[in-house]
Design a protein around this motif. Structure first.
Motif, PDB file in Angstrom:
ATOM      1  N   THR A   1      -9.193  -3.644  -9.409  1.00 42.18           N
ATOM      2  CA  THR A   1      -9.467  -5.059  -9.674  1.00 42.18           C
ATOM      3  C   THR A   1      -9.881  -5.274 -11.121  1.00 42.18           C
ATOM      4  OG1 THR A   1     -10.097  -5.439  -7.370  1.00 42.18           O
ATOM      5  CG2 THR A   1     -10.906  -7.026  -9.002  1.00 42.18           C
ATOM      6  N   GLU A   2     -10.821  -4.458 -11.603  1.00 39.27           N
ATOM      7  CA  GLU A   2     -11.328  -4.614 -12.972  1.00 39.27           C
ATOM      8  C   GLU A   2     -10.252  -4.320 -14.009  1.00 39.27           C
ATOM      9  OE1 GLU A   2     -14.352  -5.809 -13.923  1.00 39.27           O
ATOM     10  OE2 GLU A   2     -14.704  -6.179 -11.798  1.00 39.27           O
ATOM     11  N   TYR A   3      -9.470  -3.283 -13.793  1.00 41.51           N
ATOM     12  CA  TYR A   3      -8.407  -2.939 -14.749  1.00 41.51           C
ATOM     13  C   TYR A   3      -7.283  -3.968 -14.727  1.00 41.51           C
ATOM     14  CZ  TYR A   3      -9.158   1.181 -17.582  1.00 41.51           C
ATOM     15  OH  TYR A   3      -9.570   2.033 -18.575  1.00 41.51           O
ATOM     16  N   ASN A   4      -6.918  -4.457 -13.550  1.00 39.68           N
ATOM     17  CA  ASN A   4      -5.895  -5.503 -13.488  1.00 39.68           C
ATOM     18  C   ASN A   4      -6.308  -6.700 -14.344  1.00 39.68           C
ATOM     19  OD1 ASN A   4      -4.219  -4.071 -11.767  1.00 39.68           O
ATOM     20  ND2 ASN A   4      -4.833  -5.187  -9.930  1.00 39.68           N
ATOM     21  N   LYS A   5      -7.576  -7.084 -14.263  1.00 37.50           N
ATOM     22  CA  LYS A   5      -8.076  -8.206 -15.075  1.00 37.50           C
ATOM     23  C   LYS A   5      -8.087  -7.840 -16.558  1.00 37.50           C
ATOM     24  CE  LYS A   5     -11.951  -8.912 -12.862  1.00 37.50           C
ATOM     25  NZ  LYS A   5     -13.252  -9.402 -12.400  1.00 37.50           N
TER      26      LYS A   5
ATOM     27  N   ILE B   1      -6.409  -5.569 -18.337  1.00 39.34           N
ATOM     28  CA  ILE B   1      -5.125  -5.360 -19.018  1.00 39.34           C
ATOM     29  C   ILE B   1      -4.136  -6.498 -18.750  1.00 39.34           C
ATOM     30  CG2 ILE B   1      -5.403  -2.856 -19.080  1.00 39.34           C
ATOM     31  CD1 ILE B   1      -3.390  -2.633 -16.777  1.00 39.34           C
ATOM     32  N   ASN B   2      -4.536  -7.420 -17.870  1.00 35.40           N
ATOM     33  CA  ASN B   2      -3.679  -8.554 -17.506  1.00 35.40           C
ATOM     34  C   ASN B   2      -2.323  -8.062 -16.988  1.00 35.40           C
ATOM     35  OD1 ASN B   2      -3.161 -11.265 -17.095  1.00 35.40           O
ATOM     36  ND2 ASN B   2      -2.274 -11.532 -19.133  1.00 35.40           N
ATOM     37  N   HIS B   3      -2.400  -7.065 -16.137  1.00 36.73           N
ATOM     38  CA  HIS B   3      -1.202  -6.441 -15.580  1.00 36.73           C
ATOM     39  C   HIS B   3      -1.608  -5.742 -14.286  1.00 36.73           C
ATOM     40  CE1 HIS B   3       2.908  -4.906 -16.217  1.00 36.73           C
ATOM     41  NE2 HIS B   3       2.491  -3.832 -15.563  1.00 36.73           N
ATOM     42  N   SER B   4      -0.735  -5.717 -13.307  1.00 38.13           N
ATOM     43  CA  SER B   4      -1.060  -5.093 -12.023  1.00 38.13           C
ATOM     44  C   SER B   4      -0.824  -3.585 -12.056  1.00 38.13           C
ATOM     45  CB  SER B   4      -0.198  -5.691 -10.908  1.00 38.13           C
ATOM     46  OG  SER B   4      -0.529  -7.038 -10.726  1.00 38.13           O
ATOM     47  N   ILE B   5      -1.728  -2.873 -11.418  1.00 42.18           N
ATOM     48  CA  ILE B   5      -1.529  -1.440 -11.206  1.00 42.18           C
ATOM     49  C   ILE B   5      -0.563  -1.300 -10.036  1.00 42.18           C
ATOM     50  CG2 ILE B   5      -2.654   0.696 -10.456  1.00 42.18           C
ATOM     51  CD1 ILE B   5      -5.076  -0.172 -12.127  1.00 42.18           C
ATOM     52  N   TYR B   6       0.483  -0.549 -10.252  1.00 42.35           N
ATOM     53  CA  TYR B   6       1.567  -0.399  -9.279  1.00 42.35           C
ATOM     54  C   TYR B   6       1.157   0.437  -8.074  1.00 42.35           C
ATOM     55  CZ  TYR B   6       5.968   1.399  -7.363  1.00 42.35           C
ATOM     56  OH  TYR B   6       6.981   1.777  -6.528  1.00 42.35           O
ATOM     57  N   GLY B   7       0.427   1.527  -8.314  1.00 38.75           N
ATOM     58  CA  GLY B   7       0.082   2.418  -7.214  1.00 38.75           C
ATOM     59  C   GLY B   7      -1.097   3.306  -7.555  1.00 38.75           C
ATOM     60  N   ILE B   8      -1.578   4.012  -6.547  1.00 35.76           N
ATOM     61  CA  ILE B   8      -2.697   4.940  -6.753  1.00 35.76           C
ATOM     62  C   ILE B   8      -2.398   6.238  -6.010  1.00 35.76           C
ATOM     63  CG2 ILE B   8      -4.436   3.136  -6.998  1.00 35.76           C
ATOM     64  CD1 ILE B   8      -5.341   3.819  -4.112  1.00 35.76           C
ATOM     65  N   THR B   9      -3.089   7.275  -6.427  1.00 35.50           N
ATOM     66  CA  THR B   9      -3.161   8.496  -5.639  1.00 35.50           C
ATOM     67  C   THR B   9      -4.637   8.660  -5.289  1.00 35.50           C
ATOM     68  OG1 THR B   9      -3.555  10.018  -7.487  1.00 35.50           O
ATOM     69  CG2 THR B   9      -1.250   9.519  -6.938  1.00 35.50           C
TER      70      THR B   9
END
Length: 176
Positions: free
Chosen positions: A136-140, A142-150
């Motif tokens: 949530t914090e990084y999406n805000k 960088i103004n870009h969505s994180i595609y996936g996680i491991t």
């Protein structure tokens, strides 16, 4: 740290039409073996509600500006019009030390059995929330969505001198 000219050269080599044209990158959740220092976003023990969760100076002053430059390099290339979107995959190297059996971000010598997430629902729930809050914090930021996680970088490896956490297949599956 690299000066701005060198950073731009590297970005061009990776993301431009004249470079490799990459459209994916990996983000560490907290510090990694490549970080200049050890850090996490919930450094206060027993902060199960993550009231003190906060991105670090290292993130806001170094990582996020570099990501934004990467995105600018990618979106300005003609190659970007041929692909879907730039994708980030996020991976933690370690839970905050207080969430682990050994209370450390690293595994240390001969402590693989203790270099794991504490086996209680409160800790597991908090760690899941920790990863979610990072996204949530990084999406805000960088103004870009994180595609996936491991759920874990190198899940069965127990590094002695840098961040790590042991997740055997069964425990990792249960966590997911």
């Amino acid at each position: 740290l690299l000066n701005e000219t060198t950073q731009q050269q590297i970005l061009s080599m990776y993301f431009s039409d004249d470079g490799h044209k990459y459209n994916m990158a990996r983000l560490p959740i907290g510090s990694s073996d490549f970080a200049l220092m050890s850090f996490n976003y919930a450094p206060y023990p027993n902060d199960y509600d993550l009231d003190n969760f906060k991105l670090t100076y290292y993130d806001t002053q170094h990582i996020i500006p570099f990501i934004q430059s990467s995105l600018n390099s990618f979106t300005s290339s003609t190659y970007s019009k041929l692909t879907t979107d730039f994708m980030f995959i996020a991976s933690p190297w370690s839970a905050p030390g207080w969430m682990k059996e050994n209370n450390e971000m690293t595994c240390g010598i001969d402590t693989c059995l203790l270099c794991k997430l504490k086996d209680d629902n409160r800790t597991k729930t908090t760690y899941a929330k920790y990863i979610s809050q990072f996204i949530t914090e990084y999406n805000k930021a960088i103004n870009h969505s994180i595609y996936g996680i491991t759920p874990q970088n190198e899940p069965e490896y127990c590094p002695q001198f840098y961040e790590g956490m042991h997740f055997d297949p069964q425990t990792e599956g249960e966590f997911i």
